[in-house]
Each structure stands twice: as C-alpha cells, then as structure tokens.
Design a protein around this motif. Structure first.
Motif, PDB file in Angstrom:
ATOM      1  N   TRP A  37      72.177  88.380  10.664  1.00 61.02           N
ATOM      2  CA  TRP A  37      71.420  88.202  12.190  1.00 61.02           C
ATOM      3  C   TRP A  37      71.211  89.803  12.366  1.00 61.02           C
ATOM      4  O   TRP A  37      71.971  90.630  12.522  1.00 61.02           O
TER       5      TRP A  37
ATOM      6  N   ASN B 240      68.349  86.007  19.282  1.00 56.19           N
ATOM      7  CA  ASN B 240      68.573  86.462  17.986  1.00 56.19           C
ATOM      8  C   ASN B 240      66.296  85.395  17.112  1.00 56.19           C
ATOM      9  O   ASN B 240      65.755  85.305  16.909  1.00 56.19           O
TER      10      ASN B 240
ATOM     11  N   GLY C 283      65.543  82.352  16.843  1.00 52.98           N
ATOM     12  CA  GLY C 283      65.735  82.282  14.455  1.00 52.98           C
ATOM     13  C   GLY C 283      64.693  83.186  14.189  1.00 52.98           C
ATOM     14  O   GLY C 283      65.409  83.205  12.858  1.00 52.98           O
TER      15      GLY C 283
ATOM     16  N   ASP D 118      68.702  83.200  11.803  1.00 53.92           N
ATOM     17  CA  ASP D 118      68.960  82.068  11.412  1.00 53.92           C
ATOM     18  C   ASP D 118      70.390  80.904  12.205  1.00 53.92           C
ATOM     19  O   ASP D 118      71.467  81.311  12.055  1.00 53.92           O
ATOM     20  N   GLN D 119      69.629  80.270  13.027  1.00 54.65           N
ATOM     21  CA  GLN D 119      70.923  79.805  14.224  1.00 54.65           C
ATOM     22  C   GLN D 119      71.614  78.757  13.140  1.00 54.65           C
ATOM     23  O   GLN D 119      73.025  78.555  13.729  1.00 54.65           O
TER      24      GLN D 119
ATOM     25  N   ASP E 232      76.205  77.784  14.367  1.00 56.40           N
ATOM     26  CA  ASP E 232      76.350  76.558  14.305  1.00 56.40           C
ATOM     27  C   ASP E 232      77.154  77.096  13.486  1.00 56.40           C
ATOM     28  O   ASP E 232      78.341  75.894  13.814  1.00 56.40           O
TER      29      ASP E 232
END
Length: 122
Positions: A51, A68, A71, A75-76, A80
């Motif tokens: 990130w 972000n 994306g 990366d999400q 998560d």
C-alpha cells in the motif's frame, strides 16, 4: 448449545490492532498524525503490504481512513484481511478476559470460525 454470531467490526482497541498486525506479520502500528495523499488522519497507522499510504484507525470514532486510489495504491483484500484479523483478535481478547476458551479454525472460503467455550481458558 451453540450460537452463530455475525460481527460488524468497529476498530476501537489498540491491543487488538497490535495483535492483528502481529498475526499478519505487519510492522507495528504507530500512533500519531499520518499523511495520506491529499489529507492527513490521526490514529493508529497500519502499513499494509504494497500500500502506498497506511490505513489509519481512529479508536475514538471507530473510523478507518485510507487512500488506495480505487485499488491502484493498495489491494482491498489486504485491508479486508486486516479487518478480519482485528475482529478475531478482539473476540479472543474479550473471551479470554471473561475466562472462556477460544479455538479457531480457518475455513476453505477464507473465513475464520471461532468457537468460544464458556468456562476454561486456553
């Protein structure tokens, strides 16, 4: 008797943030003001893999600030996963605080099943 519970995660516990970072082998979260792309946020800064900017957890409001860029800058799935590990660690902390035993099973779909047994500590 068993009970199925769904949890809506609110990030409010620095100890659980630290535990989630340790679980994911992330750098230790740092408290303070953190620069994001076009703003800044105050709270616990968590550096997720690949990130560009950290995720900032404000435990007073339970809000998570991040950029972000849809994306492109992160990366999400990493966020998560962090939120999932935070929820698991917070549940562990609270269950153990009340003297309960906690067992964990990773499921094929990526979810985590926690079983909390009232009574013993593990």
């Amino acid at each position: 008797m068993s009970h199925i519970v769904q949890i809506q995660t609110e990030i409010r516990d620095p100890a659980a943030i630290r535990a989630a970072c340790g679980r994911l082998t992330l750098p230790e979260a740092v408290f303070g003001e953190t620069k994001l792309f076009s703003s800044s946020a105050v709270g616990w800064a968590v550096r997720l893999p690949d990130w560009k900017y950290p995720v900032v957890c404000d435990v007073a409001t339970a809000k998570v600030a991040f950029d972000n860029y849809g994306g492109r800058w992160g990366d999400q799935r990493h966020l998560d996963r962090f939120l999932q590990c935070y929820a698991v660690e917070k549940a562990r902390i609270e269950a153990r605080r009340k003297g309960h035993t906690v067992t964990e099973h990773s499921l094929a779909d990526g979810s985590i099943k926690l079983t909390i047994q009232v009574g013993g500590v593990s």
